[in-house]
Design a protein around this motif. Structure first.
Motif, PDB file in Angstrom:
ATOM      1  N   GLU A  67       0.478  -1.215   0.007  1.00 32.81           N
ATOM      2  CA  GLU A  67      -0.536  -0.167  -0.319  1.00 32.81           C
ATOM      3  C   GLU A  67       1.040   1.438  -0.132  1.00 32.81           C
ATOM      4  OE1 GLU A  67      -3.318   0.510  -0.466  1.00 32.81           O
ATOM      5  OE2 GLU A  67      -4.345  -1.022   0.082  1.00 32.81           O
ATOM      6  N   THR A  68       2.233   1.149   0.046  1.00 36.57           N
ATOM      7  CA  THR A  68       3.096   2.238   0.710  1.00 36.57           C
ATOM      8  C   THR A  68       3.434   2.871  -1.251  1.00 36.57           C
ATOM      9  OG1 THR A  68       4.389   1.492   2.429  1.00 36.57           O
ATOM     10  CG2 THR A  68       5.743   3.305   1.120  1.00 36.57           C
ATOM     11  N   TYR A  69       2.933   2.066  -2.058  1.00 38.62           N
ATOM     12  CA  TYR A  69       3.329   1.784  -3.516  1.00 38.62           C
ATOM     13  C   TYR A  69       1.803   2.596  -3.511  1.00 38.62           C
ATOM     14  CZ  TYR A  69       7.459  -0.003  -2.525  1.00 38.62           C
ATOM     15  OH  TYR A  69       8.842  -1.047  -2.890  1.00 38.62           O
ATOM     16  N   HIS A  70       0.655   2.912  -3.083  1.00 34.25           N
ATOM     17  CA  HIS A  70      -0.218   3.123  -3.308  1.00 34.25           C
ATOM     18  C   HIS A  70      -0.213   4.892  -3.376  1.00 34.25           C
ATOM     19  CE1 HIS A  70      -2.759  -0.538  -3.725  1.00 34.25           C
ATOM     20  NE2 HIS A  70      -2.367  -0.035  -5.657  1.00 34.25           N
ATOM     21  N   GLN A  71      -0.036   4.751  -2.111  1.00 35.78           N
ATOM     22  CA  GLN A  71       0.161   5.756  -1.668  1.00 35.78           C
ATOM     23  C   GLN A  71       0.921   6.944  -2.133  1.00 35.78           C
ATOM     24  OE1 GLN A  71       0.714   6.749   3.251  1.00 35.78           O
ATOM     25  NE2 GLN A  71       3.035   7.438   2.643  1.00 35.78           N
ATOM     26  N   LEU A  72       2.253   6.768  -2.478  1.00 33.63           N
ATOM     27  CA  LEU A  72       3.393   7.499  -3.897  1.00 33.63           C
ATOM     28  C   LEU A  72       2.044   7.668  -4.412  1.00 33.63           C
ATOM     29  CD1 LEU A  72       5.801   8.082  -3.524  1.00 33.63           C
ATOM     30  CD2 LEU A  72       6.742   6.394  -4.828  1.00 33.63           C
ATOM     31  N   GLN A  73       1.436   6.788  -5.516  1.00 36.82           N
ATOM     32  CA  GLN A  73       1.123   6.660  -6.742  1.00 36.82           C
ATOM     33  C   GLN A  73       0.754   8.156  -6.394  1.00 36.82           C
ATOM     34  OE1 GLN A  73      -1.721   3.580  -8.509  1.00 36.82           O
ATOM     35  NE2 GLN A  73      -3.180   4.463  -6.497  1.00 36.82           N
ATOM     36  N   TRP A  74      -0.433   7.923  -5.141  1.00 40.09           N
ATOM     37  CA  TRP A  74      -1.522   9.406  -5.212  1.00 40.09           C
ATOM     38  C   TRP A  74      -0.908  10.603  -4.645  1.00 40.09           C
ATOM     39  CZ3 TRP A  74      -6.350   9.364  -6.807  1.00 40.09           C
ATOM     40  CH2 TRP A  74      -7.093   8.270  -6.632  1.00 40.09           C
ATOM     41  N   LEU A  75       0.316  10.120  -4.454  1.00 42.03           N
ATOM     42  CA  LEU A  75       1.145  11.997  -3.665  1.00 42.03           C
ATOM     43  C   LEU A  75       2.056  12.158  -5.587  1.00 42.03           C
ATOM     44  CD1 LEU A  75       2.727  11.353  -0.422  1.00 42.03           C
ATOM     45  CD2 LEU A  75       1.542  12.516  -1.336  1.00 42.03           C
ATOM     46  N   HIS A  76       2.250  11.260  -6.006  1.00 40.72           N
ATOM     47  CA  HIS A  76       2.610  11.528  -7.606  1.00 40.72           C
ATOM     48  C   HIS A  76       1.674  12.454  -8.229  1.00 40.72           C
ATOM     49  CE1 HIS A  76       7.032  10.503  -7.889  1.00 40.72           C
ATOM     50  NE2 HIS A  76       5.950  10.046  -6.810  1.00 40.72           N
ATOM     51  N   PHE A  77       0.109  11.714  -8.259  1.00 45.61           N
ATOM     52  CA  PHE A  77      -1.231  12.322  -9.140  1.00 45.61           C
ATOM     53  C   PHE A  77      -1.891  13.315  -7.962  1.00 45.61           C
ATOM     54  CE2 PHE A  77      -5.508  12.258  -9.071  1.00 45.61           C
ATOM     55  CZ  PHE A  77      -5.995  12.864 -11.212  1.00 45.61           C
ATOM     56  N   GLN A  78      -0.918  13.822  -7.435  1.00 50.27           N
ATOM     57  CA  GLN A  78      -1.677  15.082  -6.424  1.00 50.27           C
ATOM     58  C   GLN A  78      -0.630  16.253  -7.274  1.00 50.27           C
ATOM     59  OE1 GLN A  78      -0.055  17.438  -4.019  1.00 50.27           O
ATOM     60  NE2 GLN A  78      -1.443  18.973  -4.617  1.00 50.27           N
ATOM     61  N   ALA A  79       0.582  15.615  -6.940  1.00 51.28           N
ATOM     62  CA  ALA A  79       1.849  16.429  -7.750  1.00 51.28           C
ATOM     63  C   ALA A  79       1.601  16.902  -9.051  1.00 51.28           C
ATOM     64  CB  ALA A  79       3.077  16.305  -7.433  1.00 51.28           C
ATOM     65  N   SER A  80       1.259  15.803  -9.582  1.00 49.58           N
ATOM     66  CA  SER A  80       1.221  16.240 -10.895  1.00 49.58           C
ATOM     67  C   SER A  80      -0.462  16.700 -11.837  1.00 49.58           C
ATOM     68  CB  SER A  80       2.136  14.886 -12.493  1.00 49.58           C
ATOM     69  OG  SER A  80       1.073  14.086 -11.774  1.00 49.58           O
ATOM     70  N   GLY A  81      -0.625  16.307 -10.919  1.00 47.70           N
ATOM     71  CA  GLY A  81      -2.097  16.220 -11.356  1.00 47.70           C
ATOM     72  C   GLY A  81      -3.092  17.325 -11.230  1.00 47.70           C
ATOM     73  N   GLN A  82      -3.346  17.546 -10.044  1.00 48.39           N
ATOM     74  CA  GLN A  82      -4.438  18.437  -9.487  1.00 48.39           C
ATOM     75  C   GLN A  82      -3.459  20.019  -9.156  1.00 48.39           C
ATOM     76  OE1 GLN A  82      -4.401  18.711  -5.340  1.00 48.39           O
ATOM     77  NE2 GLN A  82      -6.613  18.650  -5.086  1.00 48.39           N
ATOM     78  N   GLY A  83      -2.611  19.503  -8.454  1.00 45.60           N
ATOM     79  CA  GLY A  83      -1.813  21.157  -8.252  1.00 45.60           C
ATOM     80  C   GLY A  83      -1.149  21.941  -9.253  1.00 45.60           C
TER      81      GLY A  83
END
Length: 220
Positions: free
Chosen positions: A97-113
């Motif tokens: 699940e650590t990689y799912h967490q990292l996945q969402w952090l990357h999506f936040q940084a590259s997509g949402q922000g």
């Protein structure tokens, strides 16, 4: 710059990326001092800050407990903070699940922000009104919310069935954009699960504490 607190957070009074780091610091119970850079004076591009972050963007941290370790990029900072100081994994994932967490952090940084930031820029701050740009980034904002809705309509949290930094990382940009872009639009109607999730996050004691700090600042 005093070292009375464990962490120095170099940030900006309005910047959502700085506030998401502050929320994680508060949630972990780490003491920190926020140093708010004056963008009008160009402090984020001055040597006093670029010696910490050559990219000239907030936030950056200095961890005085760890030999004045310096780090920039908000989601890298968040990952560092939980790796270093959330060994009980209270707000961080474990195992795969650590990689799912990292996945969402990357999506936040590259997509949402970036998309949310451009949406606000072209709608309110750009000197020239460009309808096609306003439409593009407004649509991208809604697309990102649709991605969140597709997941949150099936589960309460993004990762591992519990609150993690993956959830917290999205909060300040959602707050910012919901206030400025959706004043005449009920985003909760189209994205009810995402809106409910946002409200759960907003009601956390640590989040209320950090937002009280923000509300006490002068934006003049």
């Amino acid at each position: 710059m005093s070292h009375g607190k464990q962490i120095t957070l170099l940030t900006h009074a309005r910047g959502p990326n700085g506030w998401k780091v502050a929320i994680v610091l508060a949630e972990l119970g780490l003491t920190y001092e926020s140093v708010y850079l004056d963008f009008q004076k160009g402090e984020h591009k001055a040597p006093g800050f670029t010696k910490y972050n050559p990219n000239g963007r907030i936030p950056a941290i200095i961890d005085h407990r760890n030999n004045d370790f310096v780090l920039w990029e908000s989601d890298a900072i968040i990952q560092y903070l939980v790796d270093k100081y959330d060994t009980a994994h209270r707000i961080s994932a474990t195992g795969d699940e650590t990689y799912h967490q990292l996945q969402w952090l990357h999506f936040q940084a590259s997509g949402q922000g970036p998309y949310f930031g451009q949406a606000v820029w072209f709608a309110y701050l750009h000197a020239e009104k460009i309808p096609s740009a306003i439409e593009r980034y407004s649509n991208e904002t809604k697309r990102v919310l649709s991605v969140l809705e597709s997941v949150l309509s099936k589960q309460e949290w993004l990762v591992g069935g519990k609150l993690t930094v993956a959830d917290l990382s999205f909060l300040p940009w959602n707050k910012s954009v919901s206030k400025v872009l959706f004043e005449s639009y009920d985003w909760a109607q189209d994205y009810p699960a995402t809106a409910a999730w946002h409200n759960r996050l907003s009601n956390l004691p640590s989040v209320k504490k950090v937002y009280a700090e923000q509300a006490a600042l002068s934006f003049e």
